[in-house]
Design a protein around this motif. Structure first.
Motif, PDB file in Angstrom:
ATOM      1  N   SER A 165       0.800  -1.220   0.000  1.00  0.00           N
ATOM      2  CA  SER A 165       0.000   0.000   0.000  1.00  0.00           C
ATOM      3  C   SER A 165       0.834   1.272   0.000  1.00  0.00           C
ATOM      4  N   LEU A 193      -7.334   1.416  -3.539  1.00  0.00           N
ATOM      5  CA  LEU A 193      -8.061   0.157  -3.416  1.00  0.00           C
ATOM      6  C   LEU A 193      -7.185  -0.954  -2.850  1.00  0.00           C
ATOM      7  N   SER A 196      -7.472  -0.935   0.752  1.00  0.00           N
ATOM      8  CA  SER A 196      -8.775  -1.460   1.167  1.00  0.00           C
ATOM      9  C   SER A 196      -8.778  -2.985   1.145  1.00  0.00           C
ATOM     10  N   MET A 224      -7.210  -4.123   4.253  1.00  0.00           N
ATOM     11  CA  MET A 224      -8.112  -4.086   5.395  1.00  0.00           C
ATOM     12  C   MET A 224      -9.147  -5.212   5.336  1.00  0.00           C
ATOM     13  N   HIS A 256      -3.576  -6.926  -5.428  1.00  0.00           N
ATOM     14  CA  HIS A 256      -4.676  -6.735  -4.486  1.00  0.00           C
ATOM     15  C   HIS A 256      -5.059  -8.047  -3.811  1.00  0.00           C
ATOM     16  N   SER A 261      -8.257   3.359  12.563  1.00  0.00           N
ATOM     17  CA  SER A 261      -8.364   4.534  11.692  1.00  0.00           C
ATOM     18  C   SER A 261      -7.160   5.447  11.843  1.00  0.00           C
ATOM     19  N   ARG A 307     -11.570  -3.257  11.181  1.00  0.00           N
ATOM     20  CA  ARG A 307     -11.214  -3.214   9.762  1.00  0.00           C
ATOM     21  C   ARG A 307     -12.299  -2.572   8.908  1.00  0.00           C
ATOM     22  N   GLY A 314     -10.941  -0.180   6.185  1.00  0.00           N
ATOM     23  CA  GLY A 314     -11.181  -0.265   4.749  1.00  0.00           C
ATOM     24  C   GLY A 314     -11.564   1.067   4.137  1.00  0.00           C
ATOM     25  N   LEU A 315     -12.092   1.963   4.968  1.00  0.00           N
ATOM     26  CA  LEU A 315     -12.495   3.280   4.472  1.00  0.00           C
ATOM     27  C   LEU A 315     -11.384   4.321   4.593  1.00  0.00           C
ATOM     28  N   PHE A 328      -9.679   5.877   1.502  1.00  0.00           N
ATOM     29  CA  PHE A 328     -10.485   6.834   0.760  1.00  0.00           C
ATOM     30  C   PHE A 328     -10.647   8.147   1.532  1.00  0.00           C
TER      31      PHE A 328
END
Length: 560
Positions: free
Chosen positions: A40, A150, A153, A156, A203, A370, A485, A489-490, A493
């Motif tokens: 990442s 992505l 994500s 996560m 990914h 986070s 997670r 995952g957010l 973004f």
């Protein structure tokens, strides 16, 4: 009659048998540290770029190609580039060359000729010598730029699936089985990343990589907690996360030495073999888990091995005494403790006092995931040398874990989390104010935020299992990590919004989360100097000692 834990501790002792297991788990955490952000942060890093223009770039030989894309406002920039590439405002409102568009015709000053089109001949990347990332290889820019966040994500999602699966596997099939499975899958997936021919392979393998890593980490933490005596438990748990962070600090060095992303991920995969091989021969199943599951034959075998390595004279009468103790599978224990053999994730919600704990812990893991991953993933968006910036941000984890370890010994886990996560939230909230003042101040805030959030990270791994019985301990880690997670995952973004909408957005969101979870954590019982609960009744009694001072005053005398 002595509690089962007292007998197990006396029979097994604490010596070479336990220290070998601890050493292997700590070593595995150290070597696995760099794998967490390799894809990442470094593998899909996108260097400065613009449309490839034959008239501009085709005439440069490889020996004299420029490696830096100058700003349109730079006094050294050539006027020729403005004939082919338009300008635009970036997320920081600074003027830059367009990354995705070029003039349809050479700009002559005539407005009718000033039409732009998308890059039709690829991109020119302004990279450091020898640097080659997946973003460059697969052109993950402009219309394909969404692919880059992505991958984090997918990371996560892998952590989410691994959390819920690993908790069940560890409690159902054993800590050793879960840990070794995770280590094997981590090694294989990291190696496969370096061979993938398409970007989706990165990914998918990153998903498997993190799926395996969280299983290895969570089952390893539980095994450490159940192997160590009470007085060493928190220190060893924090040391496990500490060594993982020290390993992470070596990632920039790997990335700097292996500029090609395929060589970098391949080298990291090979490194995992150095942890996997000794683990296969050294790791043993948790005596607590064997005892609670009534696996007397295997328990006896490992006890004799532990006694031999620790130079303890183990007699058959000792084993007879152990068998006389009430176990999880006895009728008495089943009536008293809701048939512990069948404890599952559902009991974390069905039983009121466990439900309260799992909700508060889930919120804490949610906010920490986070802020911790947000600060790590945002390192690429900070100005300056990305290797040094990531090293500074990651390097802050080590003193954070050490500070956490020292503070836990003084005031316990609960109050340490409250203090540390409140500081993290405040630092995050003031960072946007400093963005317009000084970039060094922004990096300093990121470092301080990472320091205290990493301290909370290791603390949660040490604290979560303290409040749940043996047959729900791994599942409690799994449930909390699974919830965490969702926000994780957010996060990529949210970071992306910081680069496209306003750079203060990530800090405000993460800061509010951190302060909220710090407030909620205060309502959990403290576990300083307390033994791990074996049964539901043991866990329920912990709620009677809700203050730090009460715990210190009424310390349970049972020791492992």
């Amino acid at each position: 009659m002595a509690a089962p834990n007292d007998i197990l501790g006396r029979l097994a002792g604490f010596g070479l048998f336990q220290k070998r297991i601890i050493a292997v788990i700590l070593f595995a955490s150290f070597l696995a540290g760099p794998t967490s952000f390799v894809s990442s942060v470094f593998a899909v890093y996108t260097p400065p770029h613009r449309c490839y223009v034959q008239e501009l770039d085709g005439q440069e030989t490889s020996s004299r190609k420029t490696t830096k894309l100058l700003s349109p406002t730079d006094s050294n920039v050539s006027d020729i580039i403005s004939r082919y590439i338009p300008t635009e405002n970036g997320a920081d409102d600074e003027l830059r060359w367009s990354q995705c568009y070029m003039y349809n015709n050479t700009y002559t000053g005539n407005s009718t000729a000033n039409n732009t089109i998308k890059c039709n001949n690829g991109w020119r990347y302004f990279k450091e010598p020898g640097e080659f990332t997946a973003s460059m290889e697969f052109d993950l820019v402009c219309d394909n730029a969404w692919v880059v966040p992505l991958v984090a994500s997918f990371m996560m999602i892998g952590l989410m699936l691994g959390s819920i699966t690993g908790g069940y596997v560890s409690d159902r099939f054993g800590r050793k089985t879960a840990s070794l499975t995770g280590m094997v899958a981590l090694t294989v997936s990291t190696l496969l990343i370096s061979f993938t021919p398409v970007w989706i392979g990165i990914h998918l393998m990153t998903l498997v990589q993190e799926f395996a890593n969280i299983i290895r980490m969570a089952s390893g933490i539980v095994l450490l907690n159940e192997v160590c005596p009470n007085k060493y438990r928190h220190r060893i748990s924090v040391s496990n996360i500490l060594l993982s962070s020290v390993g992470s600090a070596f990632l920039p060095l790997f990335a700097f030495c292996f500029r090609n992303w395929r060589y970098m991920t391949g080298a990291l995969g090979i490194v995992q073999l150095f942890a996997l091989l000794p683990a296969i021969f050294v790791l043993e199943e948790s005596l607590k888990w064997l005892s609670q599951n009534g696996k007397q034959k295997q328990l006896k075998k490992i006890l004799y091995k532990a006694a031999e390595l620790n130079k303890i004279d183990l007699k058959e009468t000792d084993m007879t005494e152990l068998k006389k103790e009430p176990s999880q599978n006895s009728e008495e224990a089943g009536e008293k403790d809701t048939n512990k053999e069948k404890l599952s994730y559902l009991h974390l919600i069905k039983i009121p006092f466990l439900r309260k704990r799992i909700i508060i812990f889930s919120l804490a893991w949610l906010s920490l995931s986070s802020s911790f991953y947000g600060l790590s993933l945002n390192a690429n968006n900070l100005k300056g040398n990305r290797y040094l910036v990531f090293l500074c941000v990651s390097g802050a984890e080590t003193p954070g874990h050490i500070l956490s370890m020292l503070t836990i010994q003084k005031i316990g886990c609960r109050l340490t989390f409250v203090i540390f996560n409140t500081i993290t939230g405040v630092v995050l909230l003031i960072t946007p104010i400093l963005q317009s003042v000084n970039n060094v101040a922004v990096i300093a805030c990121n470092v301080v935020g990472k320091l205290f959030s990493s301290g909370c990270f290791s603390l949660l791994y040490a604290f979560t299992g303290d409040l749940f019985p043996t047959l729900l301990r791994s599942q409690s880690y799994g449930a909390c990590s699974f919830v965490a997670r969702i926000s994780g995952g957010l996060v990529p973004f949210v970071i992306y919004l910081g680069t496209t909408v306003h750079e203060s957005i990530p800090y405000l969101v993460l800061g509010i989360f951190a302060i909220t979870s710090a407030f909620a954590m205060y309502f959990l019982p403290e576990t300083k100097s307390q033994p791990l609960p074996d049964s539901l009744e043991d866990a329920r009694l912990q709620s009677r000692y809700n203050s730090h001072f009460a715990v210190c005053k009424q310390t349970n005398t049972r020791t492992l």
